[in-house]
Design a protein around this motif. Structure first.
Motif: not given
Length: 214
Positions: A96, A100, A189, A191-193, A195-197, A199-200, A203
């Motif tokens: 992350d 970023t 927005d 940055r948020r997406r 960060s979500e990517l 995380s995916v 995993r």
């Protein structure tokens, strides 16, 4: 006689390096302000407080200057990210941070990126630099990070590190340049997406996650 010539040679080398630096800094500003086509070597030389003829001697012209800037920025980005981004034991935290960081880097250099990407479309050599050297440098940063975590057992041993690093680099460039700069998406927005990517992605490659699916 040799002792008197050597200092002069050293001064000459220093002066040449200083002038090259002045040209690169001046050209970076002029290209960002006016675009590649409208920028002139005369204005770049005036900004650098150096002779216009030296641009052709040192760089072979305006195109060579742009190539020199691209190579410089590539190396600077790697040096800065290695110095600024920590190396925690948590894969997600580090990924992350790296992704970023690239978003911020693309935003800070957005004017020059517009120029270089646009010129890459019409100039094969610039395109090679942008498409190959810059991509390789960005991918190498992700690869080094992933290899370290894989050796520590946080990433499954069967993960294709090169493919994962290339994918992460591509996603980051797309979000940093196209989403933020070209399409002017809301930066928070984006940055948020991202960060979500991240995380995916974690995993998908983490040792525990892959073992749980087997």
């Amino acid at each position: 006689m040799t002792r008197s010539i050597t200092p002069a040679i050293e001064r000459g080398k220093h002066d040449k390096l200083h002038r090259r630096e002045a040209f690169i800094e001046a050209a970076t500003r002029v290209f960002a302000e006016k675009g590649y086509e409208c920028a002139t070597t005369r204005e770049i030389a005036d900004r650098a407080l150096c002779s216009e003829g030296l641009i052709h001697r040192y760089f072979g012209g305006k195109r060579g200057l742009l190539l020199a800037i691209l190579e410089r920025k590539t190396q600077e980005a790697r040096d800065v990210i290695n110095a600024e981004v920590p190396e925690p034991d948590d894969l997600l935290v580090e990924l992350d941070h790296v992704m970023t960081w690239w978003l911020d880097y693309a935003w800070k250099n957005r004017d020059f990126l517009r120029v270089s990407v646009a010129q890459a479309i019409v100039d094969p050599e610039i395109g090679r630099i942008v498409g190959t050297i810059l991509t390789k440098q960005r991918t190498a940063i992700f690869r080094d990070m992933l290899l370290r975590h894989q050796r520590a057992g946080r990433i499954a041993p069967d993960v294709d590190i090169d493919a994962a690093a290339e994918g992460m680099g591509g996603v980051t460039f797309s979000a940093g340049f196209f989403e933020q700069v070209v399409f002017a998406r809301d930066r928070e927005d984006v940055r948020r997406r991202v960060s979500e990517l991240a995380s995916v992605m974690v995993r998908g490659i983490a040792s525990c996650g892959r073992q749980g699916r087997q």
